[in-house]
Design a protein around this motif. Structure first.
Motif, mmCIF file in Angstrom:
data_model
loop_
_atom_site.group_PDB
_atom_site.id
_atom_site.type_symbol
_atom_site.label_atom_id
_atom_site.label_comp_id
_atom_site.label_asym_id
_atom_site.label_seq_id
_atom_site.Cartn_x
_atom_site.Cartn_y
_atom_site.Cartn_z
ATOM 1 N N HIS A 39 38.842 79.053 47.158
ATOM 2 C CA HIS A 39 37.794 80.009 46.813
ATOM 3 C C HIS A 39 37.058 80.373 48.096
ATOM 4 N N ALA A 40 36.058 81.218 48.001
ATOM 5 C CA ALA A 40 35.193 81.538 49.139
ATOM 6 C C ALA A 40 33.838 80.901 48.890
ATOM 7 N N GLY A 41 33.196 80.473 49.946
ATOM 8 C CA GLY A 41 31.863 79.889 49.831
ATOM 9 C C GLY A 41 31.844 78.428 50.213
ATOM 10 N N ARG A 42 30.691 77.826 49.992
ATOM 11 C CA ARG A 42 30.461 76.435 50.378
ATOM 12 C C ARG A 42 31.417 75.495 49.640
ATOM 13 N N LEU A 43 31.706 74.384 50.290
ATOM 14 C CA LEU A 43 32.577 73.386 49.673
ATOM 15 C C LEU A 43 31.858 72.617 48.579
ATOM 16 N N LEU A 93 35.858 76.526 57.191
ATOM 17 C CA LEU A 93 34.884 76.787 58.247
ATOM 18 C C LEU A 93 33.980 75.570 58.378
ATOM 19 N N HIS A 94 33.669 75.170 59.576
ATOM 20 C CA HIS A 94 32.704 74.096 59.798
ATOM 21 C C HIS A 94 31.306 74.621 59.507
ATOM 22 N N HIS A 95 30.994 75.788 60.003
ATOM 23 C CA HIS A 95 29.768 76.564 59.787
ATOM 24 C C HIS A 95 28.495 75.913 60.319
ATOM 25 N N ASP A 96 28.648 74.924 61.208
ATOM 26 C CA ASP A 96 27.484 74.346 61.883
ATOM 27 C C ASP A 96 27.906 73.850 63.264
ATOM 28 N N LEU A 97 28.717 74.640 63.943
ATOM 29 C CA LEU A 97 29.223 74.245 65.250
ATOM 30 C C LEU A 97 28.095 74.213 66.270
ATOM 31 N N TRP A 115 29.860 67.915 58.323
ATOM 32 C CA TRP A 115 30.498 68.972 57.534
ATOM 33 C C TRP A 115 29.620 69.425 56.366
ATOM 34 N N GLU A 116 28.333 69.162 56.425
ATOM 35 C CA GLU A 116 27.407 69.478 55.338
ATOM 36 C C GLU A 116 27.408 70.964 54.967
#
Length: 186
Positions: A39-43, A93-97, A115-116
């Motif tokens: 899906h798309a979006g947060r894990l 996506l890690h999205h907090d690099l 990975w939050e």
């Protein structure tokens, strides 16, 4: 009381030049961005979205609600999002690099921690968010980390960079980060 234990110390990232950080991120990030998502979006902790565009619409609505004075900026970004091809197969996506989230074990390859904020979506969003975290005036210098960038990659990464600036302007708890986000949007 028994033998004393050594004090617990929080790890702190050593300052590294941007070029070195980008070089060190290249391999772990390429591996992460090869992982497809369902899906798309947060894990975790958020509802999954059918498409990446739907997730971005939802984020823009959240930012506009949190900062009503930025509603016009969010609307302009939504309009631009409508004109950009973002219908991609969601990737991890890690999205907090940031420098503190890349560690170097004594043996083996560098690893990404924390990975939050991980999500499934367009890997260019990860790169744009990195440029925002590094306080770059634009995302172009991180584009070289893109795995086989498409011709429209430059337009997409600039759009994502502005969306992440809006997120900082609307949601950051750090006043300096909020001000920088607003400054980059004007």
């Amino acid at each position: 009381m028994g033998a004393s234990s050594p004090p617990i110390r929080a790890p702190h990232a050593e300052p590294v030049p941007t070029g070195q950080l980008l070089h060190e991120l290249a391999d772990p990030l390429a591996a992460v961005h090869r992982i497809p998502g369902p899906h798309a979006g947060r894990l975790a902790g958020a509802r999954p979205h059918r498409a990446w565009r739907d997730y971005l619409y939802d984020r823009l609505d959240i930012y506009a609600t949190a900062a009503p004075d930025l509603t016009q900026v969010a609307a302009a970004l939504r309009h631009e999002l409508d004109a950009v091809a973002v219908d991609i197969e969601p990737r991890l996506l890690h999205h907090d690099l940031q420098p503190g989230h890349l560690v170097h074990p004594r043996s083996g390859r560098p690893l990404l921690l924390d990975w939050e904020l991980a999500a499934f979506g367009d890997p260019l969003s990860d790169l744009a968010r990195l440029a925002v975290r590094l306080d770059h005036t634009g995302p172009t210098d991180v584009l070289r980390l893109a795995h086989r960038p498409t011709p429209d990659a430059t337009r997409r990464i600039h759009l994502y960079w502005r969306i992440h600036q809006l997120a900082n302007a609307a949601l950051s708890t750090d006043p300096l980060v909020r001000r920088r986000g607003r400054a980059h949007l004007s």
